[in-house]
Design a protein around this motif. Sequence first.
Motif, PDB file in Angstrom:
ATOM      1  N   PHE A   1     -11.033  -0.631  -0.739  1.00  0.00           N
ATOM      2  CA  PHE A   1     -12.495  -1.267  -1.104  1.00  0.00           C
ATOM      3  C   PHE A   1     -12.535  -2.224  -0.572  1.00  0.00           C
ATOM      4  CE2 PHE A   1     -15.330  -3.923  -2.858  1.00  0.00           C
ATOM      5  CZ  PHE A   1     -17.026  -3.307  -3.225  1.00  0.00           C
ATOM      6  N   TYR A   2     -11.176  -3.241  -0.360  1.00  0.00           N
ATOM      7  CA  TYR A   2     -11.254  -4.674  -0.225  1.00  0.00           C
ATOM      8  C   TYR A   2     -10.264  -4.910   1.520  1.00  0.00           C
ATOM      9  CZ  TYR A   2     -12.037  -6.308  -4.356  1.00  0.00           C
ATOM     10  OH  TYR A   2     -13.173  -7.135  -5.512  1.00  0.00           O
ATOM     11  N   GLY A   3      -9.574  -3.895   2.032  1.00  0.00           N
ATOM     12  CA  GLY A   3      -9.362  -3.803   3.059  1.00  0.00           C
ATOM     13  C   GLY A   3      -8.336  -4.468   3.000  1.00  0.00           C
ATOM     14  N   HIS A   4      -7.221  -4.099   2.345  1.00  0.00           N
ATOM     15  CA  HIS A   4      -5.878  -4.801   2.136  1.00  0.00           C
ATOM     16  C   HIS A   4      -4.895  -3.900   2.288  1.00  0.00           C
ATOM     17  CE1 HIS A   4      -7.028  -8.008  -1.041  1.00  0.00           C
ATOM     18  NE2 HIS A   4      -7.491  -8.205   0.218  1.00  0.00           N
ATOM     19  N   GLY A   5      -4.574  -4.238   3.875  1.00  0.00           N
ATOM     20  CA  GLY A   5      -3.398  -3.531   4.020  1.00  0.00           C
ATOM     21  C   GLY A   5      -4.043  -2.424   5.607  1.00  0.00           C
TER      22      GLY A   5
ATOM     23  N   LEU B   1       1.169  -1.133  -0.291  1.00  0.00           N
ATOM     24  CA  LEU B   1       0.273   0.210   0.319  1.00  0.00           C
ATOM     25  C   LEU B   1       0.472   1.004   0.064  1.00  0.00           C
ATOM     26  CD1 LEU B   1      -2.822   1.363  -0.085  1.00  0.00           C
ATOM     27  CD2 LEU B   1      -2.903   0.995   2.334  1.00  0.00           C
ATOM     28  N   LEU B   2       1.874   1.082   0.926  1.00  0.00           N
ATOM     29  CA  LEU B   2       2.731   2.288   1.397  1.00  0.00           C
ATOM     30  C   LEU B   2       3.596   2.577  -0.142  1.00  0.00           C
ATOM     31  CD1 LEU B   2       4.597   4.740   2.618  1.00  0.00           C
ATOM     32  CD2 LEU B   2       6.128   2.631   2.858  1.00  0.00           C
TER      33      LEU B   2
ATOM     34  N   ASP C   1      -7.964  -0.164   6.571  1.00  0.00           N
ATOM     35  CA  ASP C   1      -9.194  -0.559   7.106  1.00  0.00           C
ATOM     36  C   ASP C   1     -10.409  -0.911   5.859  1.00  0.00           C
ATOM     37  OD1 ASP C   1      -8.593  -1.281   9.948  1.00  0.00           O
ATOM     38  OD2 ASP C   1      -9.260   0.973  10.274  1.00  0.00           O
ATOM     39  N   VAL C   2     -11.799  -1.133   5.614  1.00  0.00           N
ATOM     40  CA  VAL C   2     -12.504  -0.836   4.631  1.00  0.00           C
ATOM     41  C   VAL C   2     -13.112   0.441   4.724  1.00  0.00           C
ATOM     42  CG1 VAL C   2     -14.157  -1.411   3.377  1.00  0.00           C
ATOM     43  CG2 VAL C   2     -12.933  -3.644   4.571  1.00  0.00           C
TER      44      VAL C   2
ATOM     45  N   ALA D   1     -11.438   4.660  -1.368  1.00  0.00           N
ATOM     46  CA  ALA D   1     -12.047   3.764  -2.404  1.00  0.00           C
ATOM     47  C   ALA D   1     -12.623   4.822  -3.592  1.00  0.00           C
ATOM     48  CB  ALA D   1     -12.448   2.650  -2.159  1.00  0.00           C
ATOM     49  N   VAL D   2     -13.732   5.773  -3.417  1.00  0.00           N
ATOM     50  CA  VAL D   2     -14.210   6.141  -4.705  1.00  0.00           C
ATOM     51  C   VAL D   2     -13.197   7.674  -5.110  1.00  0.00           C
ATOM     52  CG1 VAL D   2     -16.797   7.825  -4.546  1.00  0.00           C
ATOM     53  CG2 VAL D   2     -16.218   5.974  -3.400  1.00  0.00           C
ATOM     54  N   ILE D   3     -12.750   8.093  -4.016  1.00  0.00           N
ATOM     55  CA  ILE D   3     -11.709   9.212  -4.094  1.00  0.00           C
ATOM     56  C   ILE D   3     -11.041   8.904  -5.062  1.00  0.00           C
ATOM     57  CG2 ILE D   3     -10.328  10.927  -3.303  1.00  0.00           C
ATOM     58  CD1 ILE D   3     -11.551  10.700  -0.661  1.00  0.00           C
TER      59      ILE D   3
END
Length: 756
Positions: free
Chosen positions: A579-583, A556-557, A585-586, A591-593
Amino acid sequence: MTPVGSNIVTADGMSSRERVQPKAEKPTEDGLLEGEEKEDLPSPPAPLEPRPREVPVVNGGTANGEPCVFPFLFLMKEYSDCTTEGRGDGRLWCATTYDYDREKKWGFCETEEQAELRRQAEEVEEQYQEAVRMINSTSRKSQKKELYEKLLKVAAKGHHKAMEKVAYAQLFGDYMPQDIPRAKEQLEQLALEGLPKAQTALGFLYAAGLGVNSSQAKALVYYTFGALGGNLVAHMILGYRYWGGVGVPQSCESALTHYRLVANHVASDVSLTGGSAVQRVRLLDEVENPGSTSGMLEEDLIQYYQFLAEKGDVQAQVGLGQLHLHGGRGVEQNHQRAYDYFNQAANAGNTHAMAFLGKMYSEGSEFVPQNNETALQYFKKASDLGNPVGQSGLGMAYLYGRGVAVNYELALKYFQKAAEQGWVDGQLQLGTMYYNGIGVKRDYKQALKFFNLASQAGHILAFYNLAQMHATGTGVMRSCHTAVELFKNVCERGRWSERLMAAYGSFKEGNMDGALVQYLLLAEQGYEVAQSNVAFILDQKEAQLFMENETYPRALLHWTRAAAQGYTVARIKLGDYHFYGHGTDVDYETAVIHYRLASEQQHSAQAMFNLGYMHEKGLGIKQDIHLAKRFYDMAAEASPDAQVPVFLALCKLGLVYTLQYMQGLNMNELVSQVDMDQLLGPEWDLYLMTVIALLLGTVIAYRQRQHQIAVPPRPPTPAPAPAPARPNQEQPPAPAEPQASSDPEPQEEAEAEQQQ
């Protein structure tokens, strides 16, 4: 007057100030040219008064305890330091009076123990130099592995450079098994000794959390020490950190300071040939479409071109010559092969080959000695035949007086001819002449125009010169941001960019840990492609360096850093991770941004489709079927690949809209009794989309089958005389047959029959 700090570099690496002063200036350790003034740099401290030289006191000999006298005369020759001349044991000695030949006053400059240690150090240095020379002279991996074993033995004797090389090899897994803990131990030892390269590497370990607990504060300290010691990689890392605000407050001016130092060094290394090519391979694209983005030439294709060249194909000879001259695309730089191919093509009359031979002689190398007269002959031959490369080379000869008298008017004339044909070196040199007012009236607008043209072809010195103009506000409004981006582009073309291909090679061999560490270092230097590759390797969970719970946060970083540099896929990945909460929180709103940024700024079809889905479901945004359809339609328009998914999504959306419409027609009770989740399960919409996809596939297959069934054509037969048409009876049209010629007679006969 040329503004301070706005050195403009030409294609031979010389600045405008170097042209005024014929004496060549060599780059200093920090990459600047001697005498070059620096703008926006901190004022240097007042120079310290030189300390008096320590004169050794001799021991033994005929003047024990007396100081050396420098210079002293020995066998009619003056010596300004201790020497081993005249001794068979190699011990250093000096005279304590000026004239040793007359007074014979002397003593040793070192004890026997010190002499023995010095001899051992010299022996180890010779072993190191021999090992490095052999490593650089071979391209076979098996030989390099054996040589690194020898280098390991040299490092065991305490040789700092050998220890440094071995530590880097163990860190990256280059020709040695990867051993990060052992590399860390050696780097810590060397960092304490003050070696800038080791300090930079230790900062990288703390920044990436390799073998140590991640600490950005310690990383910054080590990077700063490395930069103060003159390490260019450390300067580049600090430039990126200040530019992006990574671990430090964002500061464009600080980033400009560091990037300019590195860019000065890179630009001074660029030769007439323009430097080696940089291959940037995106692993994500390479995995999805092997070979489509790497730019690498397959071995079979190279052999095919070699076969054509041996058969006398001139274009193949010129192409292979250029590949070996510059290197890249999987071909190693080899001036001997380049010369051979160009020579064959030149003998066949190819003007490009003549011009490139001129370049090779003008520049000189280990294989081709520098020779201005020979270069001039090749340039003239090519130029007389209208070749722009030859015209540009001839212009350089007249501009700098290489083999001919300096003539600015002729230089300008030949550069203009080359630039009119779109040759990048001609454009660059025209920009330089207009910038400095050489042979023409100084005109910064014209200089800017030609530098921009040359930069569009990717010329590194054009980027450098534009960066200097934007950094100093010469001919344009001063823009720190633009200057930093241009200087960054130049810095990324330095010698360290070769590690991009080394990392890709490790990836292709399945050495994911080695590839990951190399890409991590390049990511620290600000290479966007390296940042996305690090994130991809971590996302695939193929490396074993980090714990499983660390992979997604680290990915994510690096997706975040790559997205900040404008990589569209990285921006979409950020939306997916939230969206999926990988690394993390959901977080549908975040995600929309990210999807919206990718959609608006880069017009990504994937981002538009995702926004349509989130509008349809009301995830992180107000549910709106009409907006969902709008985004689906935009995705289909943005990319042909999105049309099938969009069709399926629109079919499902139409069904949902129909159900909502029926609910509004006083059928609430009927519809409310139908619970789709209970009737078909919670994933009923997926089932519906699958059924629609199957139906669509069936229709497409049926239509393709119908097109494949073709009636075999009948052999042509002479057409019978047409019977007169009966009234109110339609005749079926005869099948049109291809006309073999444009003879008008059949058409006239048909018209006559119609008249009857």
